[in-house]
Design an enzyme around this catalytic site. Structure first.
Site, PDB file in Angstrom:
ATOM      1  N   TYR A  84       0.853  -1.192   0.000  1.00 28.81           N
ATOM      2  CA  TYR A  84       0.000   0.000   0.000  1.00 28.81           C
ATOM      3  C   TYR A  84       0.888   1.240   0.000  1.00 28.81           C
ATOM      4  CZ  TYR A  84      -4.806   1.686   0.856  1.00 28.81           C
ATOM      5  OH  TYR A  84      -6.071   2.227   0.748  1.00 28.81           O
ATOM      6  N   GLY A 119      -6.775   1.368   6.745  1.00 23.28           N
ATOM      7  CA  GLY A 119      -7.543   0.965   7.920  1.00 23.28           C
ATOM      8  C   GLY A 119      -6.898  -0.239   8.585  1.00 23.28           C
ATOM      9  N   ASP A 136      -8.220  -2.388  10.433  1.00 26.92           N
ATOM     10  CA  ASP A 136      -9.055  -3.577  10.285  1.00 26.92           C
ATOM     11  C   ASP A 136      -8.760  -4.292   8.972  1.00 26.92           C
ATOM     12  OD1 ASP A 136     -10.144  -1.350   8.933  1.00 26.92           O
ATOM     13  OD2 ASP A 136     -12.186  -2.121   9.065  1.00 26.92           O
ATOM     14  N   ARG A 137      -8.502  -3.535   7.911  1.00 27.16           N
ATOM     15  CA  ARG A 137      -8.183  -4.143   6.611  1.00 27.16           C
ATOM     16  C   ARG A 137      -6.853  -4.898   6.679  1.00 27.16           C
ATOM     17  NH1 ARG A 137      -8.216   0.390   2.290  1.00 27.16           N
ATOM     18  NH2 ARG A 137      -7.978  -1.363   0.841  1.00 27.16           N
ATOM     19  N   ASP A 147     -14.992  -7.827   2.948  1.00 21.47           N
ATOM     20  CA  ASP A 147     -15.461  -7.531   4.298  1.00 21.47           C
ATOM     21  C   ASP A 147     -16.703  -6.654   4.197  1.00 21.47           C
ATOM     22  OD1 ASP A 147     -15.834  -6.819   6.966  1.00 21.47           O
ATOM     23  OD2 ASP A 147     -13.696  -6.547   7.341  1.00 21.47           O
ATOM     24  N   THR A 201     -19.606  -1.430   7.580  1.00 24.64           N
ATOM     25  CA  THR A 201     -20.125  -0.097   7.267  1.00 24.64           C
ATOM     26  C   THR A 201     -19.753   0.258   5.832  1.00 24.64           C
ATOM     27  OG1 THR A 201     -19.850   0.527   9.569  1.00 24.64           O
ATOM     28  CG2 THR A 201     -20.146   2.312   7.980  1.00 24.64           C
ATOM     29  N   THR A 230     -42.096  -0.261  -3.682  1.00 26.34           N
ATOM     30  CA  THR A 230     -40.916   0.602  -3.530  1.00 26.34           C
ATOM     31  C   THR A 230     -39.931  -0.007  -2.545  1.00 26.34           C
ATOM     32  OG1 THR A 230     -42.184   2.561  -4.118  1.00 26.34           O
ATOM     33  CG2 THR A 230     -40.145   2.924  -2.877  1.00 26.34           C
TER      34      THR A 230
END
Length: 186
Positions: free
Chosen positions: A26, A33, A35-36, A56, A59, A111
């Protein structure tokens, strides 16, 4: 962290500077992140020597690649299930707030159904498209799902492995072991 320091023998604060037992390609590791990265480490524990695509469902939906040489190769970030439902509700005048559904239909007759299927199928098709393209480029790609909303997509998207939501914790534990043993000093 300050509250814990006096109560434990060993405390490791996981930051972008913390040594991890995998390579990281990276370009902006300080913005990655944790978490990643922890999930990527967890994937190398569960599937050593494999090319792994980690999806993952939280959110945000993140799709990250870890190659067989134990290197994090980055990925994609897009809005997660609840975020998409919330956006449709918050940024339109009349659309109701809906939630994830098990329904695998393609056309809603109300809808609410149209929103539910639109969000769920939109994410599923996004993941499927990404997986197809990645499999064209990477031999033996293993695809694993994790995160709170993964359960909604395991049946929808074929040829994937459901890794329980502990993938991040598995990675964090491996990072802790890596640092506690001082193997990173070799």
């Amino acid at each position: 962290a300050a509250t814990l320091r006096g109560r434990v023998d060993y405390l490791l604060e996981f930051t972008s500077q913390t040594p991890v037992p995998i390579g990281n390609a990276y370009l902006t590791p300080e913005t990655l992140g944790r978490d990643r990265l922890a999930a990527a480490v967890g994937a190398t524990v569960l599937y050593p020597g494999e090319n792994v695509l980690i999806v993952d469902f939280g959110t945000a939906v993140t799709i990250d690649l870890v190659t067989a040489d134990n290197t994090f190769r980055g990925g994609c970030i897009s809005p997660g299930v609840k975020t998409r439902f919330r956006a449709l509700h918050d940024y339109t005048a009349k659309l109701p707030l809906c939630a994830a559904t098990e329904d695998e239909g393609l056309s809603g007759l109300t809808t609410e159904e149209a929103i539910e299927l639109g969000v769920m199928n939109g994410i599923a098709f996004e993941i499927e498209g990404y997986v197809v393209r990645m499999r064209e480029q990477i031999d033996g790609l293993c695809v694993i799902f994790t995160g709170g909303d993964a359960k909604f997509f395991v049946k929808r998207i074929k040829n994937t492995i459901f890794a329980n939501c502990n993938l991040v914790f598995c990675g964090l534990n491996r990072i802790l072991e890596h640092n506690a043993s001082e193997e990173h000093l070799d």
